[in-house]
Design an enzyme around this catalytic site. Structure first.
Site, short mmCIF file in Angstrom:
data_model
loop_
_atom_site.label_atom_id
_atom_site.label_comp_id
_atom_site.label_asym_id
_atom_site.label_seq_id
_atom_site.Cartn_x
_atom_site.Cartn_y
_atom_site.Cartn_z
N HIS A 121 31.02 40.29 37.98
CA HIS A 121 31.24 40.02 39.56
C HIS A 121 30.14 38.95 39.87
CE1 HIS A 121 33.62 43.64 39.29
NE2 HIS A 121 34.27 42.91 39.90
N ASP A 148 34.40 42.49 32.31
CA ASP A 148 34.48 42.41 33.51
C ASP A 148 33.01 41.48 34.13
OD1 ASP A 148 35.46 42.67 35.97
OD2 ASP A 148 35.38 44.98 36.25
N HIS A 180 35.67 37.88 41.10
CA HIS A 180 35.93 38.97 40.02
C HIS A 180 36.60 37.96 38.80
CE1 HIS A 180 36.50 42.30 42.86
NE2 HIS A 180 36.44 41.57 43.72
N LYS A 183 44.08 35.00 43.50
CA LYS A 183 43.51 34.92 42.31
C LYS A 183 44.23 33.89 41.38
CE LYS A 183 46.36 38.80 40.91
NZ LYS A 183 46.72 40.00 40.23
N ARG A 196 43.64 53.56 35.17
CA ARG A 196 44.73 53.21 35.96
C ARG A 196 45.96 53.84 35.88
NH1 ARG A 196 43.65 46.53 36.52
NH2 ARG A 196 41.69 46.89 37.45
N GLN A 247 37.03 46.59 30.10
CA GLN A 247 37.32 45.35 30.75
C GLN A 247 36.03 44.24 30.49
OE1 GLN A 247 38.07 45.42 34.73
NE2 GLN A 247 40.18 44.96 34.66
N CYS A 260 34.29 46.86 40.44
CA CYS A 260 33.83 46.20 41.61
C CYS A 260 32.84 46.87 42.36
CB CYS A 260 34.75 45.51 42.25
SG CYS A 260 36.47 45.36 41.63
#
Ligand SMILES: [Zn+2]
Ligand SMILES: [Zn+2]
Length: 604
Positions: free
Chosen positions: A345, A343, A476, A430, A323, A341, A294
């Protein structure tokens, strides 16, 4: 009584107490950890103390039948479970020789946790349950007496090590897992499902089908993708790119590391540091591996002045994140330390929020249909007001507002969901998505998150229709999760029998004898030219062995070619499921396969 506390919950919960009683009879000096019902059974954690050499004592597999036998006796005794509320001092006296319980009592008294050490918002009453002289810290509920545990539905399953309260720095306890069901039939079904799950285990199949490996020298939780696995990754990315492009996303690419300054601004260093790799230093700056994509996308948003006409702006990237998961929680592809990911946004105004949010939910449902995921649950994860400024960005007004927006969107969109407090991201509420594989194994897949905090912290703005500066909301989302987790899921979901569009090898050509090698090789290259992933087996093995091998690799189609096929320019098709079709014109076979790949059909 809520659904959570149904009859099975009470049976399993009580079985955990009976297990602890049995363990204390065999090991009177054992210290009790916690023993909750979980998933399809229950567990209980024990500290068995040290042996004469100072090593932590452990259970042996022989203990399980012994303990199970004793549990059956206790069950047969039909001992009532007696509830009692106690004051803190009284509880401390009763559990004076149980240090783990004393730790929990202290926190219970302070109103921070329940009897399992889970953090709670409401004040907690300290209570115990007692049966047949055994007393445990517990708020229930339980069955009325031990005789209500169905003896034929009970089984102790396994022994494992588990850190006290999941903390690597605390003592390692001995955990006994058990399962309990309403009757023998339910237990049998469950054990069969476990057998099937074992055969489908993505770690086992992942190695056999040459999809991924883990290597000690590379590091725990850092999978290496083999050529077959990489094909699957690329197919998934291709799918995501097509879908996202149709949905108005644009793609970006960002580095894997960034300076500390970025994460200070985004809030990650304040709220997410525990999950990040330690920084490295170069040229006088501290750099962190990115735990999320992000902040990078936010910088791209901020790279030029934005107006309401630019919104919604949907930035997508199959981005790597790192992570530092606790080593005890790492598990094959399902819990890793490096993940790529699906991913994106989405930056939008408040007015656009609901439509954008629901468009994302529609994406999830589109993917579920494509992959034949029939059972799923959406969980609405909210913040905890008590942890504002600690675990969550301290802005009660925006928490309430965005949680209201999410709830409204879900209700208006007619998406069933459950609500859960204290599970939000640090920057906003979320939706977490749980899915179940074909054989009923549960996976947590992906999230759809609202972020009011990072855009504000990073000073993201756009000019609205009245020329006023506004802060955009950010969504997200990662419907396909990460490659790691999703492919781990797919391996188990399909038991390695991937639909043809995902299968690393789609067709294997098998000559009947050496004489047919040339024809077989030509056939494979014709297929390859048509962008069908085909290989030819011209090894010296016998044909039957070649077929067995292709079957073991779960290749969807085998083409068996001999004199007949050479003469007629045809193929004999043997499908993965064993069915066979002889003398098919090559063009007809190719057209059929191409069609199935293009349409991403579920069957073969
Ligand atoms: Zn209990
Ligand atoms: Zn994000």
């Amino acid at each position: 009584m809520s659904e959570k506390y149904d009859d099975l919950y009470c049976i399993r919960h009580t079985a955990a107490h009976v297990l602890a009683q049995a363990v204390l009879e065999f090991y009177p000096e054992a210290k009790l950890g916690i023993g909750p019902p979980v998933g399809e059974g229950f567990y209980y954690d024990f500290d068995l103390g040290a042996d004469e050499n100072g090593r932590a004592r452990t259970f042996s597999p022989d203990d399980l039948p012994k303990l199970e036998k004793r549990m059956r006796q206790i069950i047969a005794g039909k001992h009532p479970l007696i509830y009692q509320e106690v004051r803190t001092e009284e509880a401390q006296q009763r559990f004076a020789d149980q240090p783990y319980k004393l730790e929990l009592i202290e926190e219970l008294a302070a109103g921070q946790v329940d009897e399992y050490g889970n953090e709670v918002d409401e004040p907690v009453v300290i209570s115990t349950y007692r049966q047949n002289g055994f007393e445990d810290l517990c708020r229930g509920p339980h069955v009325a007496h031990t005789g209500q545990i169905p003896v034929k539905g009970l089984k102790l399953m396994s022994i494992a090590g588990a850190y006290w309260r999941g903390d690597e720095k605390r003592p390692m306890l001995q955990r006994i897992y058990g399962t309990a069901w309403r009757n023998k039939k339910e237990l049998k079904q469950y054990l069969q499902m476990l057998e099937e799950a074992k055969a489908r285990d993505h770690r086992k199949l992942g190695r056999e089908l040459e999809i991924f490996i883990l290597d000690e020298d590379v590091g725990p939780g850092l999978p290496l993708w083999l050529p077959n696995g990489n094909i699957m990754r690329e197919e998934l990315e291709k799918l995501a790119k097509e879908v996202e492009s149709r949905a108005g996303y644009v793609r970006v690419a960002t580095p894997h590391i960034a300076k500390e300054e970025l994460y200070i601004k985004s809030g990650h260093l304040d709220y997410y540091l525990e999950d990040m790799y330690a920084p490295s230093e170069s040229g006088g700056s501290r750099y962190y591996l990115k735990p999320m994509n992000c902040p990078f996308h936010h910088k791209i948003f901020a790279s030029k002045p934005r107006s309401y006409r630019d919104l919604p702006l949907r930035l997508a990237e199959y981005g790597m994140v790192y992570r530092y998961e606790q080593s005890g929680t790492l598990f094959g592809l399902l819990r890793v330390r490096a993940a790529q990911q699906n991913d994106a946004h989405i930056y939008c105004s408040e007015e656009q929020f609901e439509q954008e949010f629901m468009a994302v939910m529609d994406l999830y449902r589109f993917y579920f249909k494509l992959f034949g995921i029939e059972k799923y649950v959406m969980r609405f994860s909210k913040h905890s007001p008590k942890k504002l400024g600690i675990k969550y960005i301290d802005n009660p007004r925006l928490w309430q507002k965005t949680e209201r927006m999410v709830r409204e969107a879900m209700v208006n969109g007619d998406v069933p969901f459950v609500e859960e407090a204290d599970e939000a991201a640090f920057y906003g509420p979320k939706i977490d998505v749980q899915i179940w594989s074909a054989i009923g194994r549960e996976f947590s897949l992906a999230t759809n998150q609202v972020d009011f905090a990072q855009p504000l912290r990073l000073g993201l703005t756009y000019t609205d229709a009245n020329g006023q500066e506004q802060t955009p909301l950010c969504i997200h989302r990662a419907p396909l999760g990460s490659h790691e987790r999703f492919i781990g899921f797919l391996i188990e979901h399909y038991a390695g029998n991937f639909p043809i569009w995902l299968a690393p090898e789609q067709v294997r050509v098998i000559p009947i004898t050496d004489r047919h090698n040339q024809y077989a090789a030509n056939l494979a290259s014709v297929l390859q030219d048509a962008e069908i992933r085909a290989q030819v087996d011209i090894s010296s093995s016998r044909m039957q062995a070649k077929i067995r091998q292709a079957q073991a690799m779960k290749v969807p189609y085998m083409l068996i070619v001999g004199d007949e096929e050479v003469r007629n320019g045809t193929v004999s098709v043997r499908q993965r499921d064993g069915s066979q079709q002889n003398d098919l014109p090559l063009v007809a076979f190719m057209a059929d396969v191409k069609e199935k790949i293009l349409m991403r059909t579920a069957i073969l």
